[in-house]
Design a protein around this motif. Structure first.
Motif, PDB file in Angstrom:
ATOM      1  N   GLN A  87     -30.053 -13.758 -38.875  1.00 21.23           N
ATOM      2  CA  GLN A  87     -29.076 -12.976 -38.128  1.00 21.23           C
ATOM      3  C   GLN A  87     -27.668 -12.966 -38.890  1.00 21.23           C
ATOM      4  O   GLN A  87     -27.073 -11.870 -38.768  1.00 21.23           O
ATOM      5  N   ILE A  88     -27.320 -13.986 -39.508  1.00 21.36           N
ATOM      6  CA  ILE A  88     -26.051 -13.962 -40.443  1.00 21.36           C
ATOM      7  C   ILE A  88     -26.598 -13.580 -41.742  1.00 21.36           C
ATOM      8  O   ILE A  88     -27.462 -14.457 -42.383  1.00 21.36           O
ATOM      9  N   ILE A 152     -22.068  -3.363 -43.293  1.00 22.57           N
ATOM     10  CA  ILE A 152     -23.313  -4.218 -42.763  1.00 22.57           C
ATOM     11  C   ILE A 152     -24.442  -3.471 -42.599  1.00 22.57           C
ATOM     12  O   ILE A 152     -25.669  -3.857 -42.762  1.00 22.57           O
ATOM     13  N   GLY A 153     -24.532  -2.038 -42.350  1.00 22.61           N
ATOM     14  CA  GLY A 153     -25.707  -1.271 -42.209  1.00 22.61           C
ATOM     15  C   GLY A 153     -26.587  -1.431 -43.400  1.00 22.61           C
ATOM     16  O   GLY A 153     -27.867  -1.498 -43.275  1.00 22.61           O
ATOM     17  N   PHE A 177     -30.299  -5.115 -36.052  1.00 20.20           N
ATOM     18  CA  PHE A 177     -29.499  -3.804 -35.670  1.00 20.20           C
ATOM     19  C   PHE A 177     -28.035  -4.196 -35.224  1.00 20.20           C
ATOM     20  O   PHE A 177     -27.323  -3.347 -34.702  1.00 20.20           O
ATOM     21  N   SER A 178     -27.841  -5.438 -35.201  1.00 20.86           N
ATOM     22  CA  SER A 178     -26.628  -5.952 -34.745  1.00 20.86           C
ATOM     23  C   SER A 178     -25.453  -5.417 -35.544  1.00 20.86           C
ATOM     24  O   SER A 178     -25.608  -5.436 -36.863  1.00 20.86           O
ATOM     25  N   GLY A 179     -24.324  -4.929 -34.839  1.00 24.37           N
ATOM     26  CA  GLY A 179     -23.242  -4.378 -35.468  1.00 24.37           C
ATOM     27  C   GLY A 179     -23.491  -3.098 -36.303  1.00 24.37           C
ATOM     28  O   GLY A 179     -22.387  -2.514 -36.824  1.00 24.37           O
ATOM     29  N   LEU A 180     -24.430  -2.571 -35.916  1.00 26.42           N
ATOM     30  CA  LEU A 180     -24.839  -1.044 -36.508  1.00 26.42           C
ATOM     31  C   LEU A 180     -24.382   0.047 -35.383  1.00 26.42           C
ATOM     32  O   LEU A 180     -24.223  -0.267 -34.174  1.00 26.42           O
ATOM     33  N   GLU A 206     -33.880  -8.888 -30.697  1.00 25.71           N
ATOM     34  CA  GLU A 206     -33.092  -7.958 -30.732  1.00 25.71           C
ATOM     35  C   GLU A 206     -31.730  -8.287 -29.515  1.00 25.71           C
ATOM     36  O   GLU A 206     -32.098  -8.568 -28.559  1.00 25.71           O
ATOM     37  N   HIS A 207     -30.712  -7.854 -30.143  1.00 23.09           N
ATOM     38  CA  HIS A 207     -29.417  -8.039 -29.260  1.00 23.09           C
ATOM     39  C   HIS A 207     -29.327  -6.966 -27.961  1.00 23.09           C
ATOM     40  O   HIS A 207     -28.897  -7.180 -26.732  1.00 23.09           O
TER      41      HIS A 207
END
Ligand SMILES: Nc1ncnc2c1ncn2[C@@H]1O[C@H](COP(=O)(O)OP(=O)(O)O)[C@@H](O)[C@H]1O
Ligand SMILES: [Mg+2]
Length: 256
Positions: A87-88, A152-153, A177-180, A206-207
């Motif tokens: 996740q991180i 980040i992507g 997909f987080s932050g994309l 998935e968020h």
């Protein structure tokens, strides 16, 4: 469902008095994309940590490819063909994308003095293998770029490339997909489908509920460590208990 590659049976992971995962069971068929959903703190990452050998289950069983995997350490699970992202993200920021994949391909053998001592034909063939994986994730043209300078992507793609370097049969994706933004989400959705089409089974946390529902063959929803629902995305997204778990807290329908 196709024959199960992963079988999670009555899994519990407790941290002191906290039941982070509480009696959860599900199966992942070979060639399947299974979404693991649930609000923040539901126990999704803890489930991944138990499956990938980071935490031993407090009780219950993890069967991988028909064998009991409880207590197998992370490098043992990796050897069995379980790759994961975090996740991180935590790539080696001082190394290029290619070097990150090379390290994942060969562990400590492909770093520092040991790497320098390899014959040049061997280094070339390892670098070619890394480049093939970078091509798969769409980063070949950035192979020489230091990942510390990447958005980040691209970091999420480096993470997937590092997991693919293990040649996994099961890939665990923790909020890839987080932050994309939208176009990056579409790209990684395509990448996950492509990975599955090469014979890899995928378990994804998935968020974003919409992304998870679009990509998954089936979904499992956790809440407060317990399994709240399981089924086809269309069934689960109209399940009142699921709607309540998501919308009852935060109101966006998009909680992690
Ligand atoms: N190593 C740990 N020690 C103590 N509590 C933890 C640990 N890891 C996770 N937790 C707790 O377990 C619960 C589930 O966390 P997590 O699995 O990260 O949820 P999710 O990924 O669904 O957001 C949370 O309450 C979290 O604070
Ligand atoms: Mg998590």
């Amino acid at each position: 469902m196709p024959s199960a590659l992963l079988c999670v049976k009555n899994l519990s992971v407790h941290f002191g008095g906290l039941k982070a995962v509480d009696d959860v069971s599900f199966e992942l068929g070979a060639g399947e994309i299974l979404g693991l959903l649930g609000p923040n703190g539901a126990g999704k990452t803890t489930c991944f940590n138990a499956i990938s050998g980071v935490y031993p289950p407090t009780s219950g069983e993890i069967l991988y490819d028909g064998r009991r995997a409880n207590g197998t350490p992370p490098h043992g699970m990796a050897k069995l063909g379980v790759g994961r992202t975090f996740q991180i993200v935590h790539p080696f920021v001082g190394l290029s994308a290619r070097e990150n994949v090379i390290v994942a391909l060969g562990g400590d053998h492909y770093r520092g003095a040991l790497w320098r001592s390899l014959a040049s034909w061997k280094k070339r063939s390892i670098a070619d293998e890394a480049d093939e994986i970078l091509r798969t994730v769409g980063l070949l043209d950035m192979a020489d770029r230091r990942v510390g300078q990447m958005p980040i992507g691209n970091l999420r793609r480096v993470e997937i490339a590092r997991a693919l370097a293990l040649r996994p049969r099961l890939l665990l994706l923790d909020e890839s997909f987080s932050g994309l933004h939208h176009s990056e989400i579409l790209h990684i959705e395509g990448l996950v489908r492509h990975i599955r089409d090469t014979g890899v089974s995928v378990l994804l946390i998935e968020h974003n509920m919409k992304v998870a529902m679009a990509l998954s063959d089936r979904v499992v929803v956790l809440d407060h460590g317990r399994k709240l629902a399981e089924g086809l995305p269309s069934e689960v997204s109209s399940n009142p208990a699921v709607i309540e778990a998501y919308l009852g807290r935060g109101g966006s329908g998009n909680a992690a």
